[in-house]
Design an enzyme around this catalytic site. Structure first.
Site, PDB file in Angstrom:
ATOM      1  N   HIS A 140     -13.256 -13.306  58.898  1.00  0.00           N
ATOM      2  CA  HIS A 140     -13.334 -12.479  57.862  1.00  0.00           C
ATOM      3  C   HIS A 140     -14.573 -11.743  57.976  1.00  0.00           C
ATOM      4  O   HIS A 140     -14.617 -10.455  57.702  1.00  0.00           O
ATOM      5  CB  HIS A 140     -13.086 -13.139  56.567  1.00  0.00           C
ATOM      6  CG  HIS A 140     -12.992 -12.193  55.490  1.00  0.00           C
ATOM      7  ND1 HIS A 140     -13.931 -11.835  54.860  1.00  0.00           N
ATOM      8  CD2 HIS A 140     -11.941 -11.795  54.673  1.00  0.00           C
ATOM      9  CE1 HIS A 140     -13.537 -11.113  53.885  1.00  0.00           C
ATOM     10  NE2 HIS A 140     -12.221 -10.988  53.859  1.00  0.00           N
ATOM     11  N   ASP A 141     -15.858 -12.223  58.008  1.00  0.00           N
ATOM     12  CA  ASP A 141     -17.187 -11.696  57.610  1.00  0.00           C
ATOM     13  C   ASP A 141     -17.742 -11.743  59.094  1.00  0.00           C
ATOM     14  O   ASP A 141     -18.853 -11.154  59.121  1.00  0.00           O
ATOM     15  CB  ASP A 141     -18.001 -12.612  56.821  1.00  0.00           C
ATOM     16  CG  ASP A 141     -17.472 -12.733  55.494  1.00  0.00           C
ATOM     17  OD1 ASP A 141     -16.660 -12.002  54.994  1.00  0.00           O
ATOM     18  OD2 ASP A 141     -18.250 -13.385  54.698  1.00  0.00           O
ATOM     19  N   THR A 142     -17.117 -11.829  59.999  1.00  0.00           N
ATOM     20  CA  THR A 142     -17.576 -11.859  61.445  1.00  0.00           C
ATOM     21  C   THR A 142     -16.881 -10.696  62.249  1.00  0.00           C
ATOM     22  O   THR A 142     -16.308  -9.684  62.074  1.00  0.00           O
ATOM     23  CB  THR A 142     -17.828 -13.216  61.879  1.00  0.00           C
ATOM     24  OG1 THR A 142     -16.877 -13.944  61.949  1.00  0.00           O
ATOM     25  CG2 THR A 142     -19.035 -13.769  61.315  1.00  0.00           C
TER      26      THR A 142
END
Length: 434
Positions: A226-228
């Site tokens: 999600h954040d990567t």
């Protein structure tokens, strides 16, 4: 600016962003070991309960990753290598955007019009897959990486950054990826709430041969991509899933593992996501093959229902178009799937366009499920005794734009400390899984 200068500038910008992007680091010694990077400390394991034998598999584990187009995952080496060990579902679709409604749909058979990632508390008279499983005494658990305490209903949790100890604290856990915490029919029952566990609990349950028969696994916000990005998620799979495939306490010859994504990234195209069937239950002759049958997240429900002869929720899990049973299971039990190809494939890339009790712009109350529906398991529709079954989709009033009236839906959560009409949130107690 000339083309060469522009190319150099783009390369420099890429290098800067690459340097700033987090690099994968194992969150612990291994999936079978506890980690100090998980705040919750396990004190005991789940009980070993009698196994309920299924028609094709005896354990079902789903692992959810985030926001990736099919083509991206399908061309990433880790996913390509895993595909040689299982069945690639080439026509599997998420059911909407953004993330949270997809997670809710996979457990409740509908996303109830939800078109955002806000905090909701779905009423206790709305049923889920947990009701169906417990009706047949099938054990279950939800394992949420970096969940702060067993049964937590926090909207998010921020803790020290284990990827970079010099960086500020990081939000690794979010409630929107934990559907069990969104349904009051789960969190209002202490015995159920205690089965929402973190990865230290997973390690303890694994080593005690106590992994349940039905499992929902959500990595944290970096490990799920999600954040990567897809490479970071792939590194986590090499760390966590690959060794688990060789661990008989997690994967035996009666285990089905579903690796999927909540939604695609490009919302301008239909919502196809990479989904792979793994585990010892996959016949040898089907490993490394591709299944072109149309599936959606509702197939996670219908396949489990078919395998254990369960009842249904009478919602989209009984929509024959949307809920085909995984073919290798359907073929064994004689279930007839629908042929859905080409223009017949539903468009599920819209967000917030469906009326429902969780849509503030197109609000309608919760309706009864279809009581006459017959799901893949053949059992009856499960209905809470406190649900008003006279409110059906056919009797619902026209949708109301609550947002335009400055109101929120009645099931909205307590993100700002109060609920609908200024109500105070109920007290939250820490559940001891023992």
């Amino acid at each position: 600016m000339g083309p060469q200068t522009f190319a150099v500038l783009c390369a420099l910008i890429s290098l800067i962003f690459a340097a700033q992007a987090p690099q994968f680091a194992p969150p612990g010694p291994g999936p079978a070991s506890p980690s100090s990077n998980y705040v919750g400390v396990n004190n005991c394991t789940l009980p070993n309960t009698p196994k309920i034998v299924g028609k094709v598999f005896d354990r079902f584990t789903q692992i959810w990753l985030e926001n990736t187009d099919f083509e991206v995952a399908n061309t990433t080496p880790t996913f390509q290598n895993l595909a040689t060990q299982g069945i690639l579902l080439s026509s599997y679709y998420a059911v909407t955007h953004p993330s949270e409604p997809n997670y809710v749909a996979s457990l409740g058979g509908d996303f109830f019009g939800m078109g955002d990632d806000n905090l909701y508390n779905i009423p206790a008279n709305i049923s889920t897959a947990i009701d169906l499983l417990e009706a047949k005494d099938i054990s279950w658990a939800s394992y949420q990486e970096n969940l702060p305490t067993d049964g937590s209903v926090l909207f998010s949790f921020t803790q020290p950054n284990y990827l970079d100890t010099s960086a500020p604290p990081y939000t690794y856990y979010v409630r929107k990826h934990n559907p069990h915490a969104i349904f009051n029919s789960v969190v209002n029952v202490e015995s159920r709430r205690s089965k929402i566990r973190n990865f230290n609990d997973f390690a303890a349950d694994l080593n005690a041969s106590a992994i349940p028969q039905w499992n929902f696994v959500t990595p944290n916000l970096v490990n799920d991509g999600h954040d990567t990005d897809i490479d970071f998620a792939a590194a986590w799979l090499e760390y966590w899933l690959v060794p688990m495939l060789a661990n008989s306490n997690f994967n035996d010859n009666r285990t089905l593992i579903v690796l999927t994504f909540d939604e695609n990234e490009n919302q301008r195209v239909n919502n196809r996501v990479f989904t792979l069937l793994l585990g010892g239950a996959i016949p040898q002759n089907l490993r490394g093959t591709v299944d072109d049958t149309y599936y959606s997240h509702y197939s996670l429900l219908s396949t489990v229902q078919a395998n254990w002869g369960l009842g249904s929720l009478g919602r989209q899990d009984t929509n024959k178009t949307m809920s085909n049973v995984f073919s290798f299971v359907a073929d064994v039990i004689g279930y007839q799937n629908q042929v859905v190809t080409g223009s017949a494939i539903p468009i599920t890339s819209a967000s917030g366009k469906n009326s429902g009790p969780l849509n503030s712009k197109l609000y309608v109350p919760f309706a009864s499920p279809n009581l006459n529906a017959v799901g893949a398991g053949g059992g009856p529709v499960f209905v809470s005794p406190t649900l008003n079954t006279s409110v059906t989709p056919d009797t619902l009033p026209p949708p109301v734009n609550l947002a335009a009236l400055g109101q929120q839906v009645p099931s909205a959560g307590y993100a700002n400390g109060t609920g609908p009409n200024g109500s105070v949130p109920p007290p939250v107690t820490v559940v001891d899984s023992c």
